[in-house]
Motif scaffolding. Sequence first.
Motif, PDB file in Angstrom:
ATOM      1  N   SER A 178     108.751 125.711  95.471  1.00 30.39           N
ATOM      2  CA  SER A 178     108.564 125.514  97.323  1.00 30.39           C
ATOM      3  C   SER A 178     109.212 126.241  98.061  1.00 30.39           C
ATOM      4  N   CYS A 179     109.068 126.006  99.384  1.00 27.33           N
ATOM      5  CA  CYS A 179     109.698 127.285 100.733  1.00 27.33           C
ATOM      6  C   CYS A 179     110.411 126.335 101.392  1.00 27.33           C
ATOM      7  N   ALA A 180     110.933 126.481 102.271  1.00 30.76           N
ATOM      8  CA  ALA A 180     111.608 125.695 103.387  1.00 30.76           C
ATOM      9  C   ALA A 180     112.301 126.702 104.039  1.00 30.76           C
ATOM     10  N   PRO A 181     112.786 126.426 105.590  1.00 28.81           N
ATOM     11  CA  PRO A 181     114.088 126.878 106.177  1.00 28.81           C
ATOM     12  C   PRO A 181     115.432 127.149 105.384  1.00 28.81           C
ATOM     13  N   ASP A 182     115.269 128.765 105.731  1.00 27.32           N
ATOM     14  CA  ASP A 182     116.618 128.963 104.881  1.00 27.32           C
ATOM     15  C   ASP A 182     118.121 128.723 104.857  1.00 27.32           C
ATOM     16  N   TRP A 183     118.351 127.953 104.132  1.00 28.11           N
ATOM     17  CA  TRP A 183     119.628 126.616 104.375  1.00 28.11           C
ATOM     18  C   TRP A 183     120.891 127.109 104.237  1.00 28.11           C
ATOM     19  N   ASP A 184     120.733 127.987 102.708  1.00 31.81           N
ATOM     20  CA  ASP A 184     121.561 128.613 101.912  1.00 31.81           C
ATOM     21  C   ASP A 184     122.361 129.907 103.370  1.00 31.81           C
ATOM     22  N   ASN A 185     121.344 130.866 103.754  1.00 31.16           N
ATOM     23  CA  ASN A 185     121.872 132.540 104.219  1.00 31.16           C
ATOM     24  C   ASN A 185     122.777 132.486 105.135  1.00 31.16           C
ATOM     25  N   ARG A 186     124.312 132.905 104.796  1.00 34.84           N
ATOM     26  CA  ARG A 186     125.247 132.871 105.871  1.00 34.84           C
ATOM     27  C   ARG A 186     125.152 133.678 106.989  1.00 34.84           C
ATOM     28  N   ASP A 187     123.812 134.246 106.984  1.00 33.24           N
ATOM     29  CA  ASP A 187     123.652 135.273 109.096  1.00 33.24           C
ATOM     30  C   ASP A 187     124.391 134.622 110.115  1.00 33.24           C
ATOM     31  N   PRO A 188     124.787 134.860 110.378  1.00 31.98           N
ATOM     32  CA  PRO A 188     124.982 133.995 112.098  1.00 31.98           C
ATOM     33  C   PRO A 188     123.738 133.390 112.302  1.00 31.98           C
ATOM     34  N   GLN A 189     122.695 134.739 112.749  1.00 30.48           N
ATOM     35  CA  GLN A 189     121.580 134.011 113.620  1.00 30.48           C
ATOM     36  C   GLN A 189     120.983 133.116 112.654  1.00 30.48           C
ATOM     37  N   ASN A 190     120.875 133.433 111.250  1.00 24.62           N
ATOM     38  CA  ASN A 190     119.730 132.000 110.608  1.00 24.62           C
ATOM     39  C   ASN A 190     121.380 130.900 110.811  1.00 24.62           C
ATOM     40  N   VAL A 191     122.199 130.705 111.091  1.00 19.58           N
ATOM     41  CA  VAL A 191     122.857 129.516 110.938  1.00 19.58           C
ATOM     42  C   VAL A 191     122.573 128.740 111.990  1.00 19.58           C
ATOM     43  N   SER A 192     123.060 129.768 113.275  1.00 24.51           N
ATOM     44  CA  SER A 192     122.695 128.987 114.207  1.00 24.51           C
ATOM     45  C   SER A 192     121.004 128.667 114.797  1.00 24.51           C
ATOM     46  N   TYR A 193     120.476 128.910 113.874  1.00 21.85           N
ATOM     47  CA  TYR A 193     119.080 128.435 114.223  1.00 21.85           C
ATOM     48  C   TYR A 193     118.895 127.187 113.062  1.00 21.85           C
ATOM     49  N   ILE A 194     119.568 126.964 111.688  1.00 20.20           N
ATOM     50  CA  ILE A 194     119.372 125.816 110.856  1.00 20.20           C
ATOM     51  C   ILE A 194     120.045 124.757 112.224  1.00 20.20           C
ATOM     52  N   LEU A 195     121.303 125.199 112.484  1.00 23.60           N
ATOM     53  CA  LEU A 195     122.130 124.298 113.001  1.00 23.60           C
ATOM     54  C   LEU A 195     121.230 123.284 114.521  1.00 23.60           C
ATOM     55  N   ALA A 196     120.195 124.586 115.334  1.00 18.46           N
ATOM     56  CA  ALA A 196     120.119 124.243 116.058  1.00 18.46           C
ATOM     57  C   ALA A 196     118.913 123.291 115.443  1.00 18.46           C
ATOM     58  N   TYR A 197     118.496 123.452 114.790  1.00 17.63           N
ATOM     59  CA  TYR A 197     116.881 123.327 114.502  1.00 17.63           C
ATOM     60  C   TYR A 197     117.401 121.270 113.731  1.00 17.63           C
ATOM     61  N   PHE A 198     118.329 121.402 112.845  1.00 20.33           N
ATOM     62  CA  PHE A 198     119.283 119.875 112.271  1.00 20.33           C
ATOM     63  C   PHE A 198     119.078 118.895 113.857  1.00 20.33           C
ATOM     64  N   ALA A 199     119.690 119.628 114.770  1.00 19.68           N
ATOM     65  CA  ALA A 199     120.051 118.743 115.679  1.00 19.68           C
ATOM     66  C   ALA A 199     118.971 118.317 116.677  1.00 19.68           C
ATOM     67  N   VAL A 200     118.033 119.467 116.945  1.00 21.09           N
ATOM     68  CA  VAL A 200     116.535 118.869 117.747  1.00 21.09           C
ATOM     69  C   VAL A 200     115.865 118.233 116.535  1.00 21.09           C
ATOM     70  N   CYS A 201     115.628 118.727 115.315  1.00 16.31           N
ATOM     71  CA  CYS A 201     114.328 118.274 114.553  1.00 16.31           C
ATOM     72  C   CYS A 201     114.656 117.019 113.531  1.00 16.31           C
ATOM     73  N   PHE A 202     115.879 116.451 113.284  1.00 11.75           N
ATOM     74  CA  PHE A 202     116.291 115.343 112.283  1.00 11.75           C
ATOM     75  C   PHE A 202     117.231 113.935 113.526  1.00 11.75           C
ATOM     76  N   ALA A 203     118.489 114.852 114.142  1.00  8.73           N
ATOM     77  CA  ALA A 203     119.075 113.809 114.599  1.00  8.73           C
ATOM     78  C   ALA A 203     118.657 113.664 115.960  1.00  8.73           C
ATOM     79  N   VAL A 204     117.507 114.650 116.614  1.00 11.76           N
ATOM     80  CA  VAL A 204     117.090 113.414 117.784  1.00 11.76           C
ATOM     81  C   VAL A 204     116.369 112.488 117.085  1.00 11.76           C
ATOM     82  N   PRO A 205     115.146 112.917 116.681  1.00  9.48           N
ATOM     83  CA  PRO A 205     113.883 112.193 116.248  1.00  9.48           C
ATOM     84  C   PRO A 205     114.641 110.555 115.300  1.00  9.48           C
ATOM     85  N   PHE A 206     115.811 110.845 114.591  1.00  7.65           N
ATOM     86  CA  PHE A 206     116.598 109.594 113.792  1.00  7.65           C
ATOM     87  C   PHE A 206     117.179 108.859 115.024  1.00  7.65           C
TER      88      PHE A 206
END
Length: 338
Positions: free
Chosen positions: A176-204
């Motif tokens: 199965s596929c999902a957002p790439d949590w493993d990639n250490r590229d700074p651009q990808n990490v910035s997306y994952i952090l933003a994604y976690f904040a607004v799509c998980f932290a805010v609703p919870f």
Amino acid sequence: MQPSVYFLNASYYVGPHEEPALSRTGFIMLSIIMAIFTGPAIILNATVIIVSLMHKQLRQPLNYALVNMAVADLGTAMTGGVLSVVNNAQGYFSLRRTGCVMEGFSVALFGITSLCTVALIAVERMFVVCKPLGQILFQKKHAVRGIALSWSWSLTWNLPPLFGWGRYELEGVGTSCAPDWDNRDPQNVSYILAYFAVCFAVPFALILASYTKLMWTLHQVSKMACLEDGAVAKEERKVASMVVLMVLTSMISWLPYAGLAMLVVYNPDVEVHPLVGTVPVYLAKSSTVFNPVIYIFLNKQFRKYAVPFLLCGKEPSLDDEASEATTAVEVANKVSPA
């Protein structure tokens, strides 16, 4: 000979000669587990949608969010659930790069929309029962705006990987596929952090704050002699059971997934076994069956029409009046504001 299996986050593919993430038996077991959750999820969520279209009585503002959740959960089951069953049965992901991106996007879109809808329901009930701004009549326009916000919020944060900010990749055992949590590229990490904040932290945060306020209000109301024979306390327990179940299932389904993702982001050297990484994924997908079970069987309005529909027109033998679980809305109607 088994077809080659393409692992999309590397420049190689795993063919028949490579060691699979799980044994053949392990993949079959995962396929069976997902089928057990996916089949009922499709049936129950479709039931909620169909009976809502069939019966005008169900088209009330506060039920709009429940139907919206059913639509999102049905989408998750039809994409991520069905594909997980098929891919695990095969033992590999067969849709190549484009299929992976589309599956990852679809499941994320529907999943976050469902989570945002839980937050919407929490806020709705908090305003209806607690009346923090006084008497406010929750109308159709409010429900529609909330639903539109949940979809637009999810779409806004799941589109960026399609345009280069972040990416969708294989996860867990590679079926199965999902957002790439493993990639250490700074651009990808910035997306994952933003994604976690607004799509998980805010609703919870909205869910916890709203339901905490709701439960406190119901607790206070139970001490008032507003109704005779302890009816308030009885209704409070019924409402609380549904509220607690919805909160707990959301937490149990999504927190392990979000927690593991953040662990990988903050500690890239941690080694996670593919099966360990898969369990939170499937747990999150399992919420698609828990949600309709809760609001069909603990919400008398949906139960009144959904159960006969599921029984092909036969009326249940139990006395509905004796077994009704009163909703928070009904409590609000019976209890005068403080």
